[in-house]
Design a protein around this motif. Structure first.
Motif, PDB file in Angstrom:
ATOM      1  N   UNK A 173     -86.196 -29.223 122.059  1.00  0.00           N
ATOM      2  CA  UNK A 173     -87.254 -28.213 121.989  1.00  0.00           C
ATOM      3  C   UNK A 173     -86.723 -26.875 121.483  1.00  0.00           C
ATOM      4  N   UNK A 174     -85.456 -26.592 121.778  1.00  0.00           N
ATOM      5  CA  UNK A 174     -84.907 -25.285 121.446  1.00  0.00           C
ATOM      6  C   UNK A 174     -85.648 -24.201 122.215  1.00  0.00           C
ATOM      7  N   UNK A 175     -85.445 -22.978 121.821  1.00  0.00           N
ATOM      8  CA  UNK A 175     -86.108 -21.854 122.493  1.00  0.00           C
ATOM      9  C   UNK A 175     -87.587 -21.781 122.122  1.00  0.00           C
ATOM     10  N   UNK A 176     -87.887 -21.955 120.858  1.00  0.00           N
ATOM     11  CA  UNK A 176     -89.285 -21.845 120.403  1.00  0.00           C
ATOM     12  C   UNK A 176     -90.151 -22.935 121.017  1.00  0.00           C
ATOM     13  N   UNK A 177     -89.618 -24.130 121.149  1.00  0.00           N
ATOM     14  CA  UNK A 177     -90.386 -25.231 121.711  1.00  0.00           C
ATOM     15  C   UNK A 177     -90.764 -25.023 123.162  1.00  0.00           C
ATOM     16  N   UNK A 178     -89.964 -24.272 123.909  1.00  0.00           N
ATOM     17  CA  UNK A 178     -90.295 -23.988 125.307  1.00  0.00           C
ATOM     18  C   UNK A 178     -91.552 -23.131 125.431  1.00  0.00           C
ATOM     19  N   UNK A 179     -91.849 -22.364 124.391  1.00  0.00           N
ATOM     20  CA  UNK A 179     -93.012 -21.470 124.429  1.00  0.00           C
ATOM     21  C   UNK A 179     -94.298 -22.146 123.964  1.00  0.00           C
ATOM     22  N   UNK A 180     -94.195 -23.270 123.277  1.00  0.00           N
ATOM     23  CA  UNK A 180     -95.404 -23.921 122.758  1.00  0.00           C
ATOM     24  C   UNK A 180     -96.210 -24.536 123.901  1.00  0.00           C
TER      25      UNK A 180
END
Length: 194
Positions: free
Chosen positions: A136-143
């Motif tokens: 997910x990386x960092x950006x994926x955690x926010x989706x």
């Protein structure tokens, strides 16, 4: 650790528990412990056709006990049941919804007939979950979680990761406690028999 990311912190929280609190405690789980029913009417994983719960779900030779409306009070659950819940409801269904695992649910899953097989299933689903969270990386955690999470669809994936971490820590600590109870109950029974 220098400059940790939220993603690594979330994964490390679960990995630390898995490695430092759970790994040694689950090693050597026997089939007797796996199926042990500490109280009458416990829910478990059983050979097909032998359960008495309103619903016996599963696609293979073993089924898991449950009901669509939980009885009051809820039945006590065995290590086999708790592992089945964690493997399917906590991990496999989420791995399927978010990380490319073959779709599964309580009805279609093939439950383990032995402790060793259940622990192998747990290892597989845990590894898939941790790799998926990392991807997910960092950006994926926010989706947003999306429709697979029903009323929580708009919540960020980070909230789901935190929820899964809580569920795993909670239920797997219960498994460890049941192992302790089994050991001490059976030790007392052996003393009384001698």
């Amino acid at each position: 650790m220098t400059d940790p990311t939220w993603n690594s912190l979330l994964r490390d929280q679960l990995a630390w528990h898995w490695t430092n609190q759970l790994r040694d405690r689950r090693d050597g789980l026997t089939d007797d412990e796996y199926f042990w029913e500490p109280s009458p009417g416990s829910w478990s994983v059983r050979p097909r056709g032998t359960g008495t719960a309103p619903v016996q779900a599963g696609s293979g030779a073993m089924t898991i006990d449950f009901a669509m409306s939980q009885p009051d009070p809820p039945p006590f659950t065995t290590i086999a049941w708790r592992l089945g819940h964690v493997i399917v409801g906590v991990l496999a269904a989420r791995n399927a919804a978010h990380f490319g695992r073959t779709p599964t649910d309580y009805q279609s899953f093939e439950y383990a007939a032995t402790a060793k097989a259940a622990l192998a299933q747990l290892d597989t689903e845990y590894a898939t979950w941790q790799a998926g969270v990392e991807a997910l990386g960092e950006a994926g955690l926010a989706r947003p979680c999306g429709e697979a999470e029903g009323p929580y669809a708009e919540h960020p994936m980070a909230a789901l990761v935190l929820h899964i971490n809580r569920e795993l820590i909670h239920h797997l600590a219960e498994v460890c406690l049941l192992r302790d109870l089994y050991l001490h109950t059976n030790r007392q029974t052996r003393r009384e028999a001698s």
